[in-house]
Design an enzyme around this catalytic site. Sequence first.
Site, short mmCIF file in Angstrom:
data_model
loop_
_atom_site.label_atom_id
_atom_site.label_comp_id
_atom_site.label_asym_id
_atom_site.label_seq_id
_atom_site.Cartn_x
_atom_site.Cartn_y
_atom_site.Cartn_z
N CYS A 1 -22.50 4.78 8.72
CA CYS A 1 -21.23 5.45 8.43
C CYS A 1 -20.94 5.34 6.94
O CYS A 1 -21.65 5.92 6.13
CB CYS A 1 -20.09 4.93 9.30
SG CYS A 1 -19.84 3.15 9.28
N CYS B 1 -24.86 2.77 3.34
CA CYS B 1 -24.47 2.42 4.71
C CYS B 1 -25.11 3.47 5.59
O CYS B 1 -24.72 4.63 5.56
CB CYS B 1 -22.95 2.43 4.87
SG CYS B 1 -22.43 2.12 6.58
#
Length: 205
Positions: free
Chosen positions: A116, A113
């Site tokens: 985040c 990701c």
Amino acid sequence: MAHDHHDHHHDHDHGQEPPSDIALRVKALESVLVEKGLVDAAALDAIVDYYENRVGPRNGARVVARAWTDPDYRARLLDDATAAIAELDFSGRQGEHMVAVENGPKVHNLVVCTLCSCYPWPVLGLPPVWYKSSPYRSRAVIDPRGVLAEFGTVLPDDTEIRVWDSTAEVRYLVIPERPAGTGNLTEDELVALVSRDSMIGTTLI
């Protein structure tokens, strides 16, 4: 390398560098409760360990083992992972929209990701610290082979590495390649072989 891009509308309350105000407040509250004897720090650690290393990853391992042993289930999983995973009663927050990607002899999938730490909690539990770190989030995209090597995963030069960017809208589960010589194992025995990191794509089985 295939890099799957999505518009990112992330829940930025988790996994920020440096910690968010909410994370700092939670830590401060935890410290006060522990200091006053209202909460047992060891019990909290045990709960986190339970969800990070046992409950979640075992769910994902069950999905993988079922895909290895049931061709019809594998087809459903690759076609609509959210529904197929729900068949095994593994669903909920952070797992509403799932996509399964399959490793093979010439293809290796890696999940990250980049903004985040979006992560499929129902099948993998809580994200490991390294998954949320800035170095992993940036380098997994620009130098996936180097990142994999740091996990001890060295792939042949002709293996295509596909990097999938997990978001608040879609999360990924890697179906590792089934190890050779496991044709006589039961589904429960296969579950025991599957690790959390292999379902993120950083390691092999």
